[in-house]
Design a protein around this motif. Structure first.
Motif, short mmCIF file in Angstrom:
data_model
loop_
_atom_site.label_atom_id
_atom_site.label_comp_id
_atom_site.label_asym_id
_atom_site.label_seq_id
_atom_site.Cartn_x
_atom_site.Cartn_y
_atom_site.Cartn_z
N HIS A 1 -3.63 9.85 -8.51
CA HIS A 1 -3.08 8.83 -8.99
C HIS A 1 -1.55 8.36 -9.46
CE1 HIS A 1 -7.59 8.30 -7.56
NE2 HIS A 1 -6.81 6.78 -7.83
N ARG B 1 0.55 6.62 -7.05
CA ARG B 1 0.48 5.41 -7.48
C ARG B 1 1.27 4.25 -8.22
NH1 ARG B 1 -5.93 4.28 -4.96
NH2 ARG B 1 -6.10 3.09 -7.79
N MET C 1 -2.03 11.71 -0.63
CA MET C 1 -3.46 10.50 -0.42
C MET C 1 -2.42 9.90 1.06
SD MET C 1 -4.29 8.31 -4.18
CE MET C 1 -5.18 8.58 -5.25
N GLY C 2 -3.45 9.02 1.26
CA GLY C 2 -3.04 8.35 2.25
C GLY C 2 -3.92 7.56 3.66
N ARG C 3 -5.46 7.91 2.69
CA ARG C 3 -6.19 7.85 3.49
C ARG C 3 -6.70 8.47 4.67
NH1 ARG C 3 -10.05 4.24 0.83
NH2 ARG C 3 -8.89 2.66 -0.13
N GLU D 1 -4.34 13.54 2.70
CA GLU D 1 -6.28 13.69 2.61
C GLU D 1 -7.39 13.59 3.43
OE1 GLU D 1 -6.44 10.88 -0.39
OE2 GLU D 1 -6.15 9.14 0.76
N THR E 1 0.63 -0.88 0.09
CA THR E 1 0.08 -0.24 0.20
C THR E 1 0.98 1.64 -0.08
OG1 THR E 1 -1.78 1.15 1.16
CG2 THR E 1 -0.24 -0.12 2.44
N ILE E 2 0.45 2.23 -1.28
CA ILE E 2 1.27 3.36 -0.41
C ILE E 2 1.04 4.37 0.73
CG2 ILE E 2 0.64 3.83 -2.99
CD1 ILE E 2 -1.21 5.85 -2.84
N ASP E 3 -0.60 3.80 1.32
CA ASP E 3 -1.44 4.46 2.00
C ASP E 3 0.42 4.11 3.84
OD1 ASP E 3 -2.76 5.30 0.88
OD2 ASP E 3 -4.26 3.91 1.97
O1 F6P Z 1 -5.36 2.50 -0.52
C1 F6P Z 1 -4.86 3.95 -1.52
C2 F6P Z 1 -5.64 4.69 -2.47
O2 F6P Z 1 -4.44 5.12 -3.01
C3 F6P Z 1 -5.22 6.08 -0.59
O3 F6P Z 1 -4.25 6.38 -0.72
C4 F6P Z 1 -7.26 7.05 -1.80
O4 F6P Z 1 -7.44 7.66 -0.43
C5 F6P Z 1 -7.34 5.77 -2.29
O5 F6P Z 1 -6.64 4.55 -2.49
C6 F6P Z 1 -8.02 6.19 -3.52
O6 F6P Z 1 -9.20 5.38 -3.97
P1 F6P Z 1 -9.21 5.27 -5.48
O7 F6P Z 1 -8.23 4.23 -6.62
O8 F6P Z 1 -10.40 4.43 -4.90
O9 F6P Z 1 -9.85 6.98 -6.26
#
Ligand code: F6P
Length: 359
Positions: free
Chosen positions: A266, A269, A183-185, A233, A139-141
């Motif tokens: 994205h 990612r 990002m990172g939830r 985020e 995970t990138i988070d």
């Molecule tokens: O969990 C990885 C992540 O890239 C988070 O950092 C981000 O909030 C979420 O997924 C984005 O999800 P989606 O690809 O569904 O937009």
């Protein structure tokens, strides 16, 4: 000869293909077959199961550095553990997955997933009771407990850092600030690491309370009239709604600080997998294959104090902060956050970065 399956679930990140390629290489050297399941659990919920046999020709070494997953991560609208539970179809969904695995006759399954996927795998563990389940964290988070690193994090840090590096140049030319949303939830790890790497003037993360007036004072006192402010985020500002970077940008504008917002989204990612992620992917793949050889099951590969080993999935799901899934309350997800004694916080503070109101 063993027959092993491999699948990638949850959001993609850079490094998944390196894990897959290294698993194939290591397994083939042991005389084992590797089958890739397409689209995560979607590939097991169709008849016949969607699988391809993997070899060096299908995923050549030069493609192992590419982001995304060669096997795909699943379709947005497909049934998964969560949607099946929400719609009362969990029992039949699990039955179907179990049947598919039985048909495929794998000795072991390597599941490359994030905290959600691994927590769900444990919650629905009966599906995997006839084979060895070995998980690899990605995970990138960086929000997974019991491992110091997950596949994809270092590349995401590099991607976000490079993005900020580009903005820094235009920021200087126009004497203005960029509020960059990371990002990172709910976890501030990516924002913190990329912020320090890029030389951000301020880093706001969900784990540390911040004060907008202090942030404004800090920016006004800065020796430069340009720079980067990284906003994770997951932060919130009482009484405000909308994207966190927009909320902060509005406050700065109101205080007379010229700024723009930027959303790398994205791209965090994406990007070619950095060397440290490739090395971790190789170590995790090797550890997973050793675990299969040692007859382990329900385990996850982990990096701890520089050493790679397996930890029990039961320990993983009990570690960190366990939260109920908002959609399926009986499911628990195991989360990790930036710890208050995270050494990089002190380093950032010592370097004059505003990182909130530290006690
Ligand atoms: O969990 C990885 C992540 O890239 C988070 O950092 C981000 O909030 C979420 O997924 C984005 O999800 P989606 O690809 O569904 O937009």
């Amino acid at each position: 000869m063993k027959k092993i399956g491999i699948m990638t679930t949850g959001g993609d990140c850079s490094g998944l293909n390196t894990v897959i390629q290294r698993v194939v290489r290591g397994a083939n050297l042991r005389g084992w077959q590797v089958w890739g399941i397409l689209d995560g659990t979607d590939g097991l919920s169709v008849t016949p199961p969607a699988v391809i046999q993997l070899n060096d020709m299908l995923l050549p070494i030069e493609n192992a550095r590419l982001a995304g997953s060669f096997l795909h991560n699943g379709r947005v609208h497909a049934l998964n553990f969560e949607t099946a539970a929400e719609t009362g179809k969990l029992k039949s969904f699990n039955k179907k997955l179990r049947q598919s695995l039985k048909m495929l006759n794998f000795d072991a399954l390597i599941l490359i997933g994030g905290n959600g996927s691994l927590s769900l795998a444990w919650a629905n563990r009966d599906i995997y009771s006839d084979l060895q389940l070995i998980c690899i964290p990605k995970t990138i988070d960086m929000d997974m407990p019991l491992t110091a690193r997950t596949i994809g994090f270092d590349t995401a840090v590099q991607q976000l850092t490079s993005y900020c590096d580009q903005l820094m140049l235009t920021a200087r030319s126009h004497h203005r600030w960029f509020v960059v949303q990371a990002m990172g939830r709910d976890c501030g790890m990516l924002a913190l690491y990329a912020g320090v790497a890029a030389g951000a003037a301020a880093i706001l993360i969900p784990e540390i309370k911040f004060d907008v007036d202090s942030l404004i004072k800090h920016i006004k006192k800065s020796t430069t009239d340009y720079g980067i402010i990284i906003v994770a985020e997951g932060i919130s500002l009482r009484g405000h709604s909308g994207r966190p970077a927009d909320m902060i940008a509005r406050k700065l504008t109101a205080a007379g600080i010229v700024n723009r917002t930027a959303f790398p989204e994205h791209t965090q990612r994406a990007g070619d997998t950095v060397a440290s992620d490739r090395i971790l992917a190789t170590r995790f793949a090797d550890c997973a294959l050793d675990a299969i050889e040692n007859n382990e099951t329900y385990v996850m590969t982990a990096l701890e104090c520089g050493d790679v080993h397996t930890v029990a999935l039961s320990d993983f799901v009990a570690a960190g902060d366990c939260e109920h899934d908002p959609k399926v309350p009986e499911l628990l997800t195991s989360n990790a956050y930036v710890a208050h004694d995270e050494p990089l916080l002190q380093v950032a503070y010592d370097m004059g970065v505003y990182i909130g109101e530290r006690k």
